[in-house]
Design a protein around this motif. Sequence first.
Motif, PDB file in Angstrom:
ATOM      1  N   ALA A  84      10.340  25.618  39.348  1.00 23.43           N
ATOM      2  CA  ALA A  84      10.146  27.058  39.468  1.00 23.43           C
ATOM      3  C   ALA A  84       8.698  27.364  39.107  1.00 23.43           C
ATOM      4  O   ALA A  84       8.219  26.960  38.049  1.00 23.43           O
ATOM      5  N   TYR A  85       8.005  28.044  40.014  1.00 25.59           N
ATOM      6  CA  TYR A  85       6.634  28.483  39.769  1.00 25.59           C
ATOM      7  C   TYR A  85       6.696  29.970  39.459  1.00 25.59           C
ATOM      8  O   TYR A  85       7.177  30.766  40.279  1.00 25.59           O
ATOM      9  N   VAL A  86       6.234  30.330  38.284  1.00 22.46           N
ATOM     10  CA  VAL A  86       6.417  31.692  37.789  1.00 22.46           C
ATOM     11  C   VAL A  86       5.070  32.397  37.703  1.00 22.46           C
ATOM     12  O   VAL A  86       4.142  31.921  37.031  1.00 22.46           O
ATOM     13  N   PHE A  87       4.980  33.539  38.396  1.00 20.72           N
ATOM     14  CA  PHE A  87       3.780  34.365  38.363  1.00 20.72           C
ATOM     15  C   PHE A  87       4.182  35.714  37.777  1.00 20.72           C
ATOM     16  O   PHE A  87       5.194  36.291  38.185  1.00 20.72           O
ATOM     17  N   GLY A  88       3.412  36.229  36.843  1.00 18.33           N
ATOM     18  CA  GLY A  88       3.809  37.496  36.240  1.00 18.33           C
ATOM     19  C   GLY A  88       2.639  38.346  35.802  1.00 18.33           C
ATOM     20  O   GLY A  88       1.547  37.842  35.520  1.00 18.33           O
ATOM     21  N   ILE A  89       2.867  39.654  35.791  1.00 15.32           N
ATOM     22  CA  ILE A  89       1.884  40.573  35.229  1.00 15.32           C
ATOM     23  C   ILE A  89       2.569  41.435  34.186  1.00 15.32           C
ATOM     24  O   ILE A  89       3.762  41.743  34.283  1.00 15.32           O
ATOM     25  N   SER A  90       1.806  41.805  33.183  1.00 11.70           N
ATOM     26  CA  SER A  90       2.235  42.766  32.180  1.00 11.70           C
ATOM     27  C   SER A  90       1.178  43.854  32.147  1.00 11.70           C
ATOM     28  O   SER A  90      -0.008  43.564  31.955  1.00 11.70           O
ATOM     29  N   SER A  91       1.596  45.105  32.348  1.00 12.50           N
ATOM     30  CA  SER A  91       0.623  46.156  32.579  1.00 12.50           C
ATOM     31  C   SER A  91       1.091  47.479  31.975  1.00 12.50           C
ATOM     32  O   SER A  91       2.292  47.723  31.835  1.00 12.50           O
ATOM     33  N   ASN A  92       0.126  48.334  31.630  1.00  9.95           N
ATOM     34  CA  ASN A  92       0.502  49.693  31.289  1.00  9.95           C
ATOM     35  C   ASN A  92       0.960  50.398  32.560  1.00  9.95           C
ATOM     36  O   ASN A  92       0.692  49.959  33.676  1.00  9.95           O
ATOM     37  N   ASN A 106      -6.921  37.999  31.871  1.00  8.63           N
ATOM     38  CA  ASN A 106      -7.012  39.443  31.748  1.00  8.63           C
ATOM     39  C   ASN A 106      -7.315  40.008  33.119  1.00  8.63           C
ATOM     40  O   ASN A 106      -8.326  39.653  33.725  1.00  8.63           O
ATOM     41  N   MET A 107      -6.453  40.881  33.619  1.00  4.23           N
ATOM     42  CA  MET A 107      -6.727  41.543  34.892  1.00  4.23           C
ATOM     43  C   MET A 107      -7.679  42.717  34.664  1.00  4.23           C
ATOM     44  O   MET A 107      -8.554  43.004  35.471  1.00  4.23           O
ATOM     45  N   ASN A 108      -7.475  43.405  33.558  1.00  2.14           N
ATOM     46  CA  ASN A 108      -8.368  44.450  33.068  1.00  2.14           C
ATOM     47  C   ASN A 108      -8.047  44.622  31.595  1.00  2.14           C
ATOM     48  O   ASN A 108      -7.278  43.836  31.037  1.00  2.14           O
ATOM     49  N   ASN A 109      -8.605  45.607  30.958  1.00  2.60           N
ATOM     50  CA  ASN A 109      -8.426  45.687  29.505  1.00  2.60           C
ATOM     51  C   ASN A 109      -7.025  46.136  29.097  1.00  2.60           C
ATOM     52  O   ASN A 109      -6.711  46.195  27.907  1.00  2.60           O
ATOM     53  N   LYS A 110      -6.164  46.443  30.066  1.00  5.10           N
ATOM     54  CA  LYS A 110      -4.813  46.883  29.726  1.00  5.10           C
ATOM     55  C   LYS A 110      -3.724  46.069  30.416  1.00  5.10           C
ATOM     56  O   LYS A 110      -2.556  46.402  30.309  1.00  5.10           O
ATOM     57  N   SER A 111      -4.119  45.016  31.121  1.00  2.00           N
ATOM     58  CA  SER A 111      -3.144  44.256  31.891  1.00  2.00           C
ATOM     59  C   SER A 111      -3.462  42.773  31.839  1.00  2.00           C
ATOM     60  O   SER A 111      -4.620  42.375  31.691  1.00  2.00           O
ATOM     61  N   ALA A 112      -2.426  41.950  31.987  1.00  2.00           N
ATOM     62  CA  ALA A 112      -2.604  40.502  31.919  1.00  2.00           C
ATOM     63  C   ALA A 112      -1.756  39.822  32.986  1.00  2.00           C
ATOM     64  O   ALA A 112      -0.744  40.349  33.446  1.00  2.00           O
ATOM     65  N   PHE A 113      -2.186  38.607  33.358  1.00  2.00           N
ATOM     66  CA  PHE A 113      -1.499  37.785  34.353  1.00  2.00           C
ATOM     67  C   PHE A 113      -1.192  36.432  33.735  1.00  2.00           C
ATOM     68  O   PHE A 113      -2.024  35.861  33.023  1.00  2.00           O
ATOM     69  N   ILE A 114       0.000  35.900  33.991  1.00  2.00           N
ATOM     70  CA  ILE A 114       0.347  34.556  33.534  1.00  2.00           C
ATOM     71  C   ILE A 114       0.879  33.734  34.699  1.00  2.00           C
ATOM     72  O   ILE A 114       1.403  34.277  35.676  1.00  2.00           O
ATOM     73  N   TYR A 115       0.746  32.426  34.576  1.00  2.00           N
ATOM     74  CA  TYR A 115       1.218  31.491  35.603  1.00  2.00           C
ATOM     75  C   TYR A 115       1.780  30.279  34.881  1.00  2.00           C
ATOM     76  O   TYR A 115       1.124  29.715  33.999  1.00  2.00           O
ATOM     77  N   SER A 116       2.984  29.874  35.231  1.00  2.72           N
ATOM     78  CA  SER A 116       3.584  28.711  34.580  1.00  2.72           C
ATOM     79  C   SER A 116       4.522  28.000  35.538  1.00  2.72           C
ATOM     80  O   SER A 116       4.912  28.537  36.577  1.00  2.72           O
ATOM     81  N   THR A 117       4.869  26.774  35.208  1.00  2.31           N
ATOM     82  CA  THR A 117       5.828  26.000  35.992  1.00  2.31           C
ATOM     83  C   THR A 117       6.961  25.541  35.075  1.00  2.31           C
ATOM     84  O   THR A 117       6.740  25.271  33.895  1.00  2.31           O
ATOM     85  N   LYS A 118       8.136  25.468  35.652  1.00  2.00           N
ATOM     86  CA  LYS A 118       9.306  25.037  34.887  1.00  2.00           C
ATOM     87  C   LYS A 118      10.148  24.098  35.749  1.00  2.00           C
ATOM     88  O   LYS A 118      10.374  24.377  36.931  1.00  2.00           O
ATOM     89  N   ASP A 119      10.590  22.995  35.175  1.00  2.39           N
ATOM     90  CA  ASP A 119      11.504  22.096  35.871  1.00  2.39           C
ATOM     91  C   ASP A 119      12.913  22.683  35.835  1.00  2.39           C
ATOM     92  O   ASP A 119      13.378  23.150  34.787  1.00  2.39           O
ATOM     93  N   LEU A 120      13.591  22.652  36.967  1.00  2.00           N
ATOM     94  CA  LEU A 120      14.983  23.098  36.998  1.00  2.00           C
ATOM     95  C   LEU A 120      15.867  22.029  36.362  1.00  2.00           C
ATOM     96  O   LEU A 120      15.707  20.839  36.648  1.00  2.00           O
TER      97      LEU A 120
END
Length: 220
Positions: free
Chosen positions: A191-199, A114-128
């Motif tokens: 592939a290293y994937v960084f993402g945010i979902s936010s208002n 949780n970045m704050n009460n309205k936003s989130a961060f994710i981190y994942s890895t994927k093999d090509l």
Amino acid sequence: MKSKLLKKFITLTIIGATLLTTLPIGASAEWRSNNVGWSYSQGTSYSIGWKLIDNSWYYFDSNGYMAHNTIVDGYYIESNGTAVATSSVGIPIKVPANWTKLDMKVAGIDLSYNMNNKSAFIYSTKDLPAGCSESIFMSGVKAGLSSKQSDVQVSEKNYNGKKAFCAEYVYTQNSQTLKNYMVFIFNNNKAYVFGISSNLDSFDNNKRELEDLLNLSLAF
């Protein structure tokens, strides 16, 4: 104060290793500084490698100088030289202290905060997949996103000198309009994937936090 992760690292990696290299200096234990940096003397030697001082871990290079603002063995070293545990999934990252780790058991997501009460961060890895290039992978990502969202913007950027593919788009969830920003870094067929979902109101600030994290963390 050592975190549990740092304690485990110290136990597995440092015990049994040579932590000090003797370099003749004075007899008392003390911090010293010059125009190059800070060092720590103990007895007749400078500290080299990991050293526990006043309940904090520090790292000293082969010349005896304290590391700072960098990552060593997957652990971030603050500007004052103290080591803090990072979250490590392939690429070690330093997560801001005000983010709260989530226990999300979702397929494809390795870490989430949780970045704050309205936003989130994710981190994942994927093999090509075998024979899949970075551009083909990103074409598939864009096609997959575009099939569900309109106006997906894909661009290339550099974070700490590393080329990144970025995807940005707006979507609706539970009658709420949100915005996603995903960053793809490629290394060694992963592939290293960084993402945010936010208002929308928080998006620009949260995007800057993510970009600061990437510029700080991408040291491979």
